[in-house]
Design a protein around this motif. Structure first.
Motif, PDB file in Angstrom:
ATOM      1  N   TYR A  29      38.385  37.124  37.706  1.00 55.57           N
ATOM      2  CA  TYR A  29      38.822  38.178  38.622  1.00 55.57           C
ATOM      3  C   TYR A  29      40.158  38.739  38.159  1.00 55.57           C
ATOM      4  CZ  TYR A  29      35.242  36.850  41.945  1.00 55.57           C
ATOM      5  OH  TYR A  29      34.043  36.616  42.536  1.00 55.57           O
ATOM      6  N   ASP A  33      43.459  37.557  45.204  1.00 57.61           N
ATOM      7  CA  ASP A  33      42.881  37.834  46.521  1.00 57.61           C
ATOM      8  C   ASP A  33      41.375  38.064  46.446  1.00 57.61           C
ATOM      9  OD1 ASP A  33      45.347  37.563  47.724  1.00 57.61           O
ATOM     10  OD2 ASP A  33      45.766  39.716  47.750  1.00 57.61           O
ATOM     11  N   ASP A  34      40.916  38.688  45.368  1.00 63.25           N
ATOM     12  CA  ASP A  34      39.474  38.902  45.195  1.00 63.25           C
ATOM     13  C   ASP A  34      38.740  37.579  45.003  1.00 63.25           C
ATOM     14  OD1 ASP A  34      39.942  41.611  45.419  1.00 63.25           O
ATOM     15  OD2 ASP A  34      39.894  41.965  43.256  1.00 63.25           O
ATOM     16  N   TYR A  38      35.913  35.965  47.552  1.00 63.84           N
ATOM     17  CA  TYR A  38      34.581  35.551  47.109  1.00 63.84           C
ATOM     18  C   TYR A  38      34.311  34.100  47.483  1.00 63.84           C
ATOM     19  CZ  TYR A  38      30.530  34.567  44.256  1.00 63.84           C
ATOM     20  OH  TYR A  38      29.281  34.188  43.844  1.00 63.84           O
TER      21      TYR A  38
END
Length: 72
Positions: A29, A33-34, A38
């Motif tokens: 990523y 935060d992503d 997930y």
């Protein structure tokens, strides 16, 4: 309980999301935060701990996620 690790990549191009419960062992990523989002989504039916590490290997954040869906 699912355990996830968010670690910075050695090539300084984002972060790796690492866990035994992921189908391929790890995902890449661009932003932590992503990866956290997930991991929370993937473990929505299980309790999970998400640990975020810095470049030196120290834990800088810990997120605990309680599974939303439970069996009857």
């Amino acid at each position: 309980m699912h355990v996830y690790e968010v670690r910075p990549r050695k090539d300084k191009r984002g972060v790796d999301l690492i866990s035994d419960v992921l189908p391929f062992g790890g995902l890449w990523y661009t932003k932590p935060d992503d990866a956290i989002g997930y991991a929370e989504h993937r473990s929505r039916s299980h309790d999970a701990v998400i640990r975020v590490y810095d470049e030196t290997g120290n834990v800088i954040e810990t997120h605990e996620h309680a599974g939303d869906f439970k069996e009857c």
